[in-house]
Design a protein around this motif. Structure first.
Motif, PDB file in Angstrom:
ATOM      1  N   LEU A  11      67.945  88.737  16.737  1.00 26.81           N
ATOM      2  CA  LEU A  11      69.398  88.723  16.874  1.00 26.81           C
ATOM      3  C   LEU A  11      70.004  90.123  16.751  1.00 26.81           C
ATOM      4  CD1 LEU A  11      70.303  85.449  14.945  1.00 26.81           C
ATOM      5  CD2 LEU A  11      70.270  85.826  17.428  1.00 26.81           C
ATOM      6  N   ALA A  12      69.286  91.045  16.141  1.00 25.98           N
ATOM      7  CA  ALA A  12      69.764  92.423  16.073  1.00 25.98           C
ATOM      8  C   ALA A  12      69.830  93.044  17.466  1.00 25.98           C
ATOM      9  CB  ALA A  12      68.860  93.257  15.160  1.00 25.98           C
ATOM     10  N   LYS A  13      69.081  92.478  18.407  1.00 28.29           N
ATOM     11  CA  LYS A  13      69.087  92.961  19.793  1.00 28.29           C
ATOM     12  C   LYS A  13      70.205  92.337  20.617  1.00 28.29           C
ATOM     13  CE  LYS A  13      64.105  93.597  19.692  1.00 28.29           C
ATOM     14  NZ  LYS A  13      62.827  93.107  20.202  1.00 28.29           N
ATOM     15  N   GLY A  14      70.806  91.260  20.091  1.00 30.42           N
ATOM     16  CA  GLY A  14      71.891  90.581  20.802  1.00 30.42           C
ATOM     17  C   GLY A  14      71.868  89.099  20.517  1.00 30.42           C
TER      18      GLY A  14
ATOM     19  N   LYS B  34      70.002  77.281   9.811  1.00 28.84           N
ATOM     20  CA  LYS B  34      70.950  76.771   8.814  1.00 28.84           C
ATOM     21  C   LYS B  34      70.874  77.582   7.524  1.00 28.84           C
ATOM     22  CE  LYS B  34      71.250  72.100  10.598  1.00 28.84           C
ATOM     23  NZ  LYS B  34      70.885  70.698  10.446  1.00 28.84           N
ATOM     24  N   VAL B  35      69.671  77.952   7.119  1.00 26.25           N
ATOM     25  CA  VAL B  35      69.517  78.779   5.919  1.00 26.25           C
ATOM     26  C   VAL B  35      70.178  80.141   6.128  1.00 26.25           C
ATOM     27  CG1 VAL B  35      67.834  79.977   4.433  1.00 26.25           C
ATOM     28  CG2 VAL B  35      67.408  77.612   5.156  1.00 26.25           C
ATOM     29  N   LEU B  36      69.930  80.745   7.297  1.00 27.87           N
ATOM     30  CA  LEU B  36      70.534  82.038   7.603  1.00 27.87           C
ATOM     31  C   LEU B  36      72.052  81.940   7.673  1.00 27.87           C
ATOM     32  CD1 LEU B  36      67.996  83.261  10.308  1.00 27.87           C
ATOM     33  CD2 LEU B  36      68.313  84.239   8.019  1.00 27.87           C
ATOM     34  N   GLU B  37      72.543  80.854   8.252  1.00 28.33           N
ATOM     35  CA  GLU B  37      73.997  80.672   8.361  1.00 28.33           C
ATOM     36  C   GLU B  37      74.623  80.451   6.987  1.00 28.33           C
ATOM     37  OE1 GLU B  37      77.026  78.356  11.365  1.00 28.33           O
ATOM     38  OE2 GLU B  37      75.178  77.339  10.824  1.00 28.33           O
ATOM     39  N   LYS B  38      73.971  79.654   6.150  1.00 30.60           N
ATOM     40  CA  LYS B  38      74.489  79.398   4.803  1.00 30.60           C
ATOM     41  C   LYS B  38      74.535  80.691   3.983  1.00 30.60           C
ATOM     42  CE  LYS B  38      73.872  76.495   0.772  1.00 30.60           C
ATOM     43  NZ  LYS B  38      73.042  75.515   0.082  1.00 30.60           N
TER      44      LYS B  38
ATOM     45  N   GLY C 259      78.600  80.617  17.524  1.00 26.59           N
ATOM     46  CA  GLY C 259      79.808  80.470  18.321  1.00 26.59           C
ATOM     47  C   GLY C 259      79.756  79.224  19.174  1.00 26.59           C
ATOM     48  N   ARG C 260      80.754  79.076  20.017  1.00 29.67           N
ATOM     49  CA  ARG C 260      80.802  77.970  20.977  1.00 29.67           C
ATOM     50  C   ARG C 260      81.067  78.560  22.349  1.00 29.67           C
ATOM     51  NH1 ARG C 260      79.717  72.827  19.819  1.00 29.67           N
ATOM     52  NH2 ARG C 260      80.363  72.161  17.766  1.00 29.67           N
ATOM     53  N   ASP C 261      80.204  78.237  23.285  1.00 31.33           N
ATOM     54  CA  ASP C 261      80.357  78.682  24.663  1.00 31.33           C
ATOM     55  C   ASP C 261      79.945  77.503  25.542  1.00 31.33           C
ATOM     56  OD1 ASP C 261      80.646  80.116  26.992  1.00 31.33           O
ATOM     57  OD2 ASP C 261      78.790  81.253  26.746  1.00 31.33           O
ATOM     58  N   ALA C 262      80.919  76.656  25.842  1.00 27.82           N
ATOM     59  CA  ALA C 262      80.678  75.411  26.599  1.00 27.82           C
ATOM     60  C   ALA C 262      79.658  74.573  25.828  1.00 27.82           C
ATOM     61  CB  ALA C 262      80.234  75.719  28.011  1.00 27.82           C
ATOM     62  N   GLN C 263      78.502  74.316  26.413  1.00 23.94           N
ATOM     63  CA  GLN C 263      77.473  73.501  25.757  1.00 23.94           C
ATOM     64  C   GLN C 263      76.573  74.326  24.838  1.00 23.94           C
ATOM     65  OE1 GLN C 263      77.328  70.196  25.930  1.00 23.94           O
ATOM     66  NE2 GLN C 263      79.143  70.233  27.223  1.00 23.94           N
ATOM     67  N   LYS C 264      76.657  75.624  24.935  1.00 21.54           N
ATOM     68  CA  LYS C 264      75.785  76.505  24.137  1.00 21.54           C
ATOM     69  C   LYS C 264      76.464  76.877  22.826  1.00 21.54           C
ATOM     70  CE  LYS C 264      73.745  78.601  28.219  1.00 21.54           C
ATOM     71  NZ  LYS C 264      73.504  79.857  28.935  1.00 21.54           N
ATOM     72  N   ARG C 265      75.632  77.150  21.840  1.00 23.02           N
ATOM     73  CA  ARG C 265      76.119  77.665  20.551  1.00 23.02           C
ATOM     74  C   ARG C 265      75.344  78.930  20.229  1.00 23.02           C
ATOM     75  NH1 ARG C 265      76.824  73.930  15.724  1.00 23.02           N
ATOM     76  NH2 ARG C 265      78.111  75.704  15.183  1.00 23.02           N
TER      77      ARG C 265
ATOM     78  N   CYS D 178      73.944  82.260  18.669  1.00 17.30           N
ATOM     79  CA  CYS D 178      73.848  82.787  17.309  1.00 17.30           C
ATOM     80  C   CYS D 178      74.001  84.299  17.367  1.00 17.30           C
ATOM     81  CB  CYS D 178      72.490  82.451  16.706  1.00 17.30           C
ATOM     82  SG  CYS D 178      72.158  80.685  16.600  1.00 17.30           S
ATOM     83  N   ARG D 179      74.679  84.836  16.361  1.00 15.29           N
ATOM     84  CA  ARG D 179      74.886  86.287  16.248  1.00 15.29           C
ATOM     85  C   ARG D 179      74.559  86.715  14.828  1.00 15.29           C
ATOM     86  NH1 ARG D 179      79.275  84.035  18.535  1.00 15.29           N
ATOM     87  NH2 ARG D 179      79.668  84.507  20.725  1.00 15.29           N
TER      88      ARG D 179
END
Length: 110
Positions: free
Chosen positions: A25-28, A51-55, A62-68, A70-71
């Motif tokens: 994710l550091a690459k994008g 989920k662990v990383l998000e918590k 994010g939300r992009d139509a049907q995709k979510r 991760c950043r």
């Protein structure tokens, strides 16, 4: 509280798969399916890691139509780096003192 943040950051970073996900994710940004590809893990297993990383606040979704997508989120990593930086300063000081001592112990040239 900084201690709770550091605890969750270091707990999340303790797993090599989660560290690899953060490196990716550091690459994008990436979707879950894009994150599953390089691992020999199922999509549900990667989702649990996410989920662990998000918590821990290390990623956002994010939300992009049907995709979510991760950043990566830099704030918790910056806090962990700040905490580690204090210890790096201590070690640098100790190494400088050791260098000085070793210089004093070297035989003098005639």
């Amino acid at each position: 509280m900084v201690t709770a943040t550091l605890d969750s950051t270091f707990a999340a970073l303790a797993d090599p798969t989660r560290r690899a996900i953060l490196a990716r994710l550091a690459k994008g940004e990436a979707t879950v399916n894009e994150l599953v590809a390089p691992f020999k893990l199922s999509q549900p297993a990667i989702s649990k890691h996410l989920k662990v990383l998000e918590k821990a606040g290390l990623i956002t979704r994010g939300r992009d139509a049907q995709k979510r997508p991760c950043r990566i989120a830099a704030e918790p990593l910056a806090e962990a780096n700040g905490w580690l930086e204090d210890y790096r300063k201590i070690w640098d000081t100790n190494f400088d003192r050791l260098d000085n001592l070793l210089d004093e112990l070297k035989p003098k040239k005639p």
